[in-house]
Scaffold this motif. Structure first.
Motif, PDB file in Angstrom:
ATOM      1  N   GLN A  22       0.827  -1.211   0.000  1.00 48.48           N
ATOM      2  CA  GLN A  22       0.000   0.000   0.000  1.00 48.48           C
ATOM      3  C   GLN A  22       0.863   1.263   0.000  1.00 48.48           C
ATOM      4  O   GLN A  22       0.462   2.293  -0.545  1.00 48.48           O
ATOM      5  N   ASN A  23       2.040   1.157   0.594  1.00 47.18           N
ATOM      6  CA  ASN A  23       2.955   2.301   0.658  1.00 47.18           C
ATOM      7  C   ASN A  23       3.880   2.386  -0.557  1.00 47.18           C
ATOM      8  O   ASN A  23       4.771   3.240  -0.599  1.00 47.18           O
ATOM      9  N   GLY A  24       3.697   1.484  -1.522  1.00 44.92           N
ATOM     10  CA  GLY A  24       4.486   1.535  -2.750  1.00 44.92           C
ATOM     11  C   GLY A  24       5.900   1.008  -2.625  1.00 44.92           C
ATOM     12  O   GLY A  24       6.755   1.317  -3.451  1.00 44.92           O
ATOM     13  N   VAL A  25       6.156   0.204  -1.603  1.00 41.53           N
ATOM     14  CA  VAL A  25       7.506  -0.304  -1.354  1.00 41.53           C
ATOM     15  C   VAL A  25       7.731  -1.664  -2.022  1.00 41.53           C
ATOM     16  O   VAL A  25       8.836  -1.966  -2.473  1.00 41.53           O
ATOM     17  N   VAL A  26       6.688  -2.490  -2.068  1.00 38.51           N
ATOM     18  CA  VAL A  26       6.768  -3.793  -2.735  1.00 38.51           C
ATOM     19  C   VAL A  26       5.613  -3.921  -3.723  1.00 38.51           C
ATOM     20  O   VAL A  26       4.630  -3.185  -3.651  1.00 38.51           O
ATOM     21  N   VAL A  27       5.759  -4.873  -4.625  1.00 37.49           N
ATOM     22  CA  VAL A  27       4.713  -5.180  -5.590  1.00 37.49           C
ATOM     23  C   VAL A  27       4.575  -6.698  -5.649  1.00 37.49           C
ATOM     24  O   VAL A  27       5.556  -7.424  -5.510  1.00 37.49           O
ATOM     25  N   ARG A  28       3.330  -7.140  -5.817  1.00 35.31           N
ATOM     26  CA  ARG A  28       3.060  -8.579  -5.957  1.00 35.31           C
ATOM     27  C   ARG A  28       2.826  -8.865  -7.438  1.00 35.31           C
ATOM     28  O   ARG A  28       2.130  -8.118  -8.119  1.00 35.31           O
ATOM     29  N   GLN A  29       3.393 -10.003  -7.903  1.00 41.48           N
ATOM     30  CA  GLN A  29       3.241 -10.404  -9.303  1.00 41.48           C
ATOM     31  C   GLN A  29       2.986 -11.903  -9.367  1.00 41.48           C
ATOM     32  O   GLN A  29       3.583 -12.661  -8.613  1.00 41.48           O
ATOM     33  N   ARG A  30       2.139 -12.316 -10.271  1.00 44.26           N
ATOM     34  CA  ARG A  30       1.920 -13.741 -10.502  1.00 44.26           C
ATOM     35  C   ARG A  30       3.180 -14.336 -11.116  1.00 44.26           C
ATOM     36  O   ARG A  30       3.817 -13.729 -11.973  1.00 44.26           O
ATOM     37  N   SER A  31       3.525 -15.539 -10.676  1.00 39.44           N
ATOM     38  CA  SER A  31       4.671 -16.241 -11.225  1.00 39.44           C
ATOM     39  C   SER A  31       4.401 -16.618 -12.673  1.00 39.44           C
ATOM     40  O   SER A  31       3.293 -17.049 -13.015  1.00 39.44           O
ATOM     41  N   THR A  32       5.403 -16.468 -13.506  1.00 39.61           N
ATOM     42  CA  THR A  32       5.243 -16.858 -14.911  1.00 39.61           C
ATOM     43  C   THR A  32       5.281 -18.379 -15.065  1.00 39.61           C
ATOM     44  O   THR A  32       4.747 -18.916 -16.023  1.00 39.61           O
ATOM     45  N   GLN A  33       5.876 -19.087 -14.093  1.00 37.83           N
ATOM     46  CA  GLN A  33       5.944 -20.544 -14.140  1.00 37.83           C
ATOM     47  C   GLN A  33       4.679 -21.202 -13.592  1.00 37.83           C
ATOM     48  O   GLN A  33       4.298 -22.272 -14.019  1.00 37.83           O
ATOM     49  N   ASP A  34       4.056 -20.566 -12.605  1.00 34.61           N
ATOM     50  CA  ASP A  34       2.877 -21.142 -11.964  1.00 34.61           C
ATOM     51  C   ASP A  34       1.981 -19.985 -11.523  1.00 34.61           C
ATOM     52  O   ASP A  34       2.267 -19.307 -10.535  1.00 34.61           O
ATOM     53  N   GLU A  35       0.894 -19.767 -12.228  1.00 32.93           N
ATOM     54  CA  GLU A  35       0.022 -18.618 -11.957  1.00 32.93           C
ATOM     55  C   GLU A  35      -0.657 -18.669 -10.592  1.00 32.93           C
ATOM     56  O   GLU A  35      -1.220 -17.685 -10.146  1.00 32.93           O
ATOM     57  N   ARG A  36      -0.607 -19.820  -9.920  1.00 35.71           N
ATOM     58  CA  ARG A  36      -1.190 -19.903  -8.572  1.00 35.71           C
ATOM     59  C   ARG A  36      -0.285 -19.233  -7.548  1.00 35.71           C
ATOM     60  O   ARG A  36      -0.709 -18.903  -6.448  1.00 35.71           O
ATOM     61  N   LYS A  37       0.969 -19.044  -7.894  1.00 34.26           N
ATOM     62  CA  LYS A  37       1.939 -18.461  -6.972  1.00 34.26           C
ATOM     63  C   LYS A  37       2.097 -16.970  -7.241  1.00 34.26           C
ATOM     64  O   LYS A  37       2.127 -16.533  -8.388  1.00 34.26           O
ATOM     65  N   VAL A  38       2.210 -16.236  -6.139  1.00 35.41           N
ATOM     66  CA  VAL A  38       2.408 -14.793  -6.225  1.00 35.41           C
ATOM     67  C   VAL A  38       3.770 -14.462  -5.624  1.00 35.41           C
ATOM     68  O   VAL A  38       4.059 -14.823  -4.482  1.00 35.41           O
ATOM     69  N   LEU A  39       4.585 -13.792  -6.415  1.00 35.21           N
ATOM     70  CA  LEU A  39       5.912 -13.384  -5.974  1.00 35.21           C
ATOM     71  C   LEU A  39       5.880 -11.935  -5.517  1.00 35.21           C
ATOM     72  O   LEU A  39       5.142 -11.117  -6.068  1.00 35.21           O
ATOM     73  N   VAL A  40       6.692 -11.636  -4.534  1.00 43.50           N
ATOM     74  CA  VAL A  40       6.811 -10.266  -4.016  1.00 43.50           C
ATOM     75  C   VAL A  40       8.173  -9.736  -4.430  1.00 43.50           C
ATOM     76  O   VAL A  40       9.192 -10.412  -4.267  1.00 43.50           O
TER      77      VAL A  40
END
Length: 159
Positions: A79-97
């Protein structure tokens, strides 16, 4: 095993406790001063800065916090713009920070401030003291890592 005096051992225990306390307190103060983050938040960011985009559970493990605590803190950091979450390109069920540019800047500022203090104290030591100090710190890191091996399964120390 080497013989030692109980008073020497108690001095070792006290010095170890003082070291842990000083490191935790001062790193926490530095985190708040340089980046306005808690020590736990900085631990999360430091893990991502060191290892790259990771799953929340992996970040929590590296930072030494629980998964739910990591999730809560990472939401706030997002929310403070310090990190971003992204779906993994290898497995869309996983979210990377991952860190944003702002997050990288925060970590970099904190690391630079810590290194400046370390550099000043290192420069104050003689070459012989430097070598001995590094050797003792490496021994301490190894010992501390092994202490948890002495715990009984329920988390208590043997009698």
């Amino acid at each position: 095993m080497t013989d030692f005096d109980e008073q020497e051992f108690e001095a070792f225990v006290a010095a170890t406790h003082d070291l842990f306390t000083a490191m935790r307190r001062n790193r926490g103060r530095l985190a708040r001063t340089e980046s306005n983050l808690s020590l736990s938040q900085l631990g999360l960011l430091d893990a991502v800065a060191t290892h790259g985009p990771m799953l929340v559970g992996q970040i929590a493990g590296h930072a030494g916090v629980s998964g739910p605590s990591a999730t809560r803190m990472l939401k706030q950091l997002e929310q403070n713009g310090v990190v971003v979450r992204q779906r993994s390109t290898q497995d869309e069920r996983k979210v990377l920070v991952d860190l944003t540019d702002q997050g990288r800047d925060l970590v970099e500022r904190q690391r630079n401030a810590l290194r400046a203090g370390q550099r000043a104290h290192f420069a104050a030591l003689s070459p012989e003291q430097r070598a001995n100090f590094v050797d003792v710190l490496q021994q301490m890191a190894t010992m501390i890592g092994q202490w948890s091996e002495f715990l009984i399964e329920d988390g208590t120390w043997p009698e």
